[in-house]
Scaffold this motif. Sequence first.
Motif, short mmCIF file in Angstrom:
data_model
loop_
_atom_site.label_atom_id
_atom_site.label_comp_id
_atom_site.label_asym_id
_atom_site.label_seq_id
_atom_site.Cartn_x
_atom_site.Cartn_y
_atom_site.Cartn_z
N GLY A 176 -2.47 -2.18 11.67
CA GLY A 176 -2.18 -3.60 11.45
C GLY A 176 -0.70 -3.86 11.26
N LEU A 177 -0.04 -3.01 10.48
CA LEU A 177 1.40 -3.17 10.26
C LEU A 177 2.19 -2.95 11.54
CD1 LEU A 177 1.69 -1.36 6.80
CD2 LEU A 177 2.04 -3.81 7.23
N GLN A 178 1.78 -1.99 12.36
CA GLN A 178 2.50 -1.72 13.60
C GLN A 178 2.29 -2.82 14.64
OE1 GLN A 178 4.78 0.34 13.79
NE2 GLN A 178 4.34 1.62 12.01
N ILE A 179 1.12 -3.44 14.62
CA ILE A 179 0.90 -4.60 15.52
C ILE A 179 1.84 -5.74 15.14
CG2 ILE A 179 -0.74 -6.42 16.12
CD1 ILE A 179 -2.96 -4.31 16.00
N LEU A 180 1.95 -6.01 13.85
CA LEU A 180 2.88 -7.03 13.37
C LEU A 180 4.30 -6.68 13.81
CD1 LEU A 180 3.65 -9.46 11.55
CD2 LEU A 180 3.75 -7.85 9.64
N ASN A 181 4.67 -5.43 13.67
CA ASN A 181 5.99 -4.94 14.05
C ASN A 181 6.27 -5.20 15.53
OD1 ASN A 181 8.36 -3.70 13.24
ND2 ASN A 181 7.35 -1.84 12.56
N PHE A 182 5.33 -4.81 16.37
CA PHE A 182 5.53 -4.89 17.82
C PHE A 182 5.57 -6.34 18.30
CE2 PHE A 182 3.78 -4.78 22.22
CZ PHE A 182 4.82 -4.06 22.81
N VAL A 183 4.69 -7.18 17.78
CA VAL A 183 4.68 -8.59 18.20
C VAL A 183 5.99 -9.27 17.83
CG1 VAL A 183 3.59 -10.83 17.77
CG2 VAL A 183 2.17 -8.81 18.14
N CYS A 184 6.49 -9.01 16.63
CA CYS A 184 7.75 -9.61 16.20
C CYS A 184 8.93 -9.08 17.04
CB CYS A 184 7.99 -9.36 14.72
SG CYS A 184 6.87 -10.27 13.64
N LEU A 185 8.87 -7.83 17.46
CA LEU A 185 9.90 -7.29 18.35
C LEU A 185 9.92 -8.04 19.67
CD1 LEU A 185 12.01 -5.24 19.33
CD2 LEU A 185 10.10 -3.69 19.89
N LEU A 186 8.75 -8.25 20.27
CA LEU A 186 8.68 -8.97 21.54
C LEU A 186 9.23 -10.39 21.40
CD1 LEU A 186 5.16 -7.94 22.92
CD2 LEU A 186 7.40 -7.04 23.56
N VAL A 187 8.90 -11.04 20.29
CA VAL A 187 9.40 -12.40 20.05
C VAL A 187 10.92 -12.40 19.95
CG1 VAL A 187 9.44 -14.30 18.39
CG2 VAL A 187 7.27 -13.23 18.98
N SER A 188 11.48 -11.45 19.23
CA SER A 188 12.93 -11.38 19.06
C SER A 188 13.65 -11.14 20.38
CB SER A 188 13.30 -10.28 18.06
OG SER A 188 12.94 -10.64 16.75
N VAL A 189 13.10 -10.27 21.22
CA VAL A 189 13.72 -10.00 22.52
C VAL A 189 13.70 -11.25 23.39
CG1 VAL A 189 13.47 -8.70 24.67
CG2 VAL A 189 13.23 -7.53 22.48
N ALA A 190 12.55 -11.95 23.42
CA ALA A 190 12.44 -13.17 24.22
C ALA A 190 13.40 -14.25 23.73
CB ALA A 190 11.00 -13.68 24.17
N VAL A 191 13.50 -14.40 22.41
CA VAL A 191 14.41 -15.41 21.84
C VAL A 191 15.86 -15.07 22.15
CG1 VAL A 191 15.30 -16.35 19.68
CG2 VAL A 191 12.83 -16.14 20.03
N ALA A 192 16.22 -13.78 22.08
CA ALA A 192 17.59 -13.37 22.40
C ALA A 192 17.94 -13.74 23.84
CB ALA A 192 17.76 -11.87 22.18
N CYS A 193 17.02 -13.53 24.76
CA CYS A 193 17.25 -13.90 26.16
C CYS A 193 17.47 -15.41 26.30
CB CYS A 193 16.07 -13.46 27.03
SG CYS A 193 15.88 -11.67 27.17
N GLY A 194 16.63 -16.19 25.61
CA GLY A 194 16.78 -17.64 25.68
C GLY A 194 18.08 -18.14 25.09
N SER A 195 18.50 -17.56 23.96
CA SER A 195 19.74 -18.01 23.33
C SER A 195 20.96 -17.61 24.16
CB SER A 195 19.85 -17.44 21.92
OG SER A 195 19.84 -16.03 21.94
#
Length: 456
Positions: free
Chosen positions: A419-438
Motif C-alpha cells: 500500500g505504501l509503495q503504491i502511494l509512492n509510485f502514483v505520487c511519482l507519476l503525478v510529479s513527473v507529469a506536473v514537471a513536464c507541464g510546468s
Amino acid sequence: MEVDDDGKPRRTGTLWTASAHIITAIIGSGVLSLTWAIAQLGWISGVCTLLVFSCITSYTSNLLADCYRSPITGKRNCSYMEAVRSHLGGTKYKACGCVQYIYPSGMTVGYTITASISMVAMRKSNCFHKRGHDGDPCKFSSNPYMIALGILEIFFSQIANFHELSWLSTVAAVMSFGYASIGIGLAFAKVVSGKGERTSLMGMEVGVGFNAADKVWTMLRAVGDMAFAFAYSTVLIEIQDTLKSSPPENQTMKKANTIGMSIATTLYLLCSCLGYAAFGDRAPGNFLTGFGFYERFWLVDLANVFIVVHLVGAYQVLAQPVFGVVEAWLYSLWPESNLITKEYPVNIGRRKLSFSLLRLVWRTLFVVMATVLAMALPFFNDILALLGAIGFWPMTVYFPVEMYIAQKKIKRGSRSWVGLQILNFVCLLVSVAVACGSLQGLNQALKSSKPLKFEE
C-alpha cells in the motif's frame, strides 16, 4: 536550565508555536493560485484533487513526525537530513540534501515573485482609482519591488535560527488569516450580488485559442499548484525540533499537523471555491488581483499588505534550514576562524541577540541570488507548479514512507508495504507529469516575456 539533557539549547516550543510555524509555512503564495487551479480542473476534479493532496500530506506528515528520533538510540534528529541519515543511510541522505535545500531555495524565489505582485497590485489599484477606468494605462514593473523585498529579507535573515522566529511566524500566521478572509469575503460578496461568472464541472473549455493540448498542459500546472500549496514537509523536522521534550515531540507534532492542515484545507477550499464561483473559467492566476481596482480598492490593498507581511515571515521559515546547513558545514571546515564562528552580542531593547559576519555575508548573498532569479523568471503559476513537482513527491511522500518502513521494519511484500509503495509510485507519476507541464508553460512564457526590465 539553559540546555536540554543532550547538551543542546533548551527547547521551549509548544503545540501552538508549532501550529503557527506550520500555518506560516503552508499558507503562503499557494492559496492565491488555487482559484485559477480549480478553474482549469473544474468543480469535480478540482475539489477532489485538493482534498486528496490534503489527505496525503496529513498522513505522510504524521509518518515523518515519528521519525524525529533515531529508531535505535532515540537520539534527536534536528533536521530532515539527519532523520534520513539515521533511518536510511548515507546515499539517500545525500539525495535528500540535494532536494531539501534546492526546494526551499526555490520557494524563496516564488515568495519574492508573489510578494512583488501584491505590491504592484496595490499601486495599480490606487492608480486606477485616481485615473478611472478610462484613464492612462496603469502598468508597473515588479522588479523595483523585488529589490525592496530583497533588502528587507537581508535584514530579517540575520535572525540566528528557528528558535528566534516564533514571533515572526505568529505575525505571519495572523496575516494569512487576514488576507484569506478578505479574499473569501470579496468573492462571497460578488457571488451573492449575482455578478459571479460562468463555471463548469470540467473547468476551462476547449475553444478558439485554447486547444486540447493547452487544456492538458494547464491541468497539469493546476495540479502542480495544488501540490505546492500543501508542501511544508521540508521544514517539518526543524519545526518539531523546537518543541519541548515532554510530552513526546511526535505526539505534539501530530496534533500540530492536524491543526495546521485542518485550518489550511478549510481556507483553501473557501478561497478556491468561492473564487471560482466569482471569476468563473477565466479566473486570474492570483485571485486577489482580480477583484477590480475601482470599488473597495482599500480593502484589496489591505489584503495585499497582509500577503506581503506574511510572505516576509514565510520566506524566513523556509530559508532557515538552508542557512543552517551551510553554516554548520563552514563551522566544521574552519572551527578556529573568527570570521566563521565569532558572535557579537547586540541588545535591542530588553532582547539580547547576536551578530555574525558569516551570517551577514552568506545570507546576504543568498537573498541577492534569490532576488535576481525572481526578476529573471517572474512567472507566478508556472514557477509554483514547477516547485510543487520538485518538492512534493520526494520530500512529502518518498522519504517519509521509506523512513517509516525502515523504522517499523515493515516486511517487503506485506499488505502495508504494498500500500505504501503504491502511494509512492502514483505520487511519482503525478510529479513527473506536473514537471513536464510546468516546463512547457515556462517555455511559452519566456518567449513573450521581458525579464529584468524596470519599465512595462
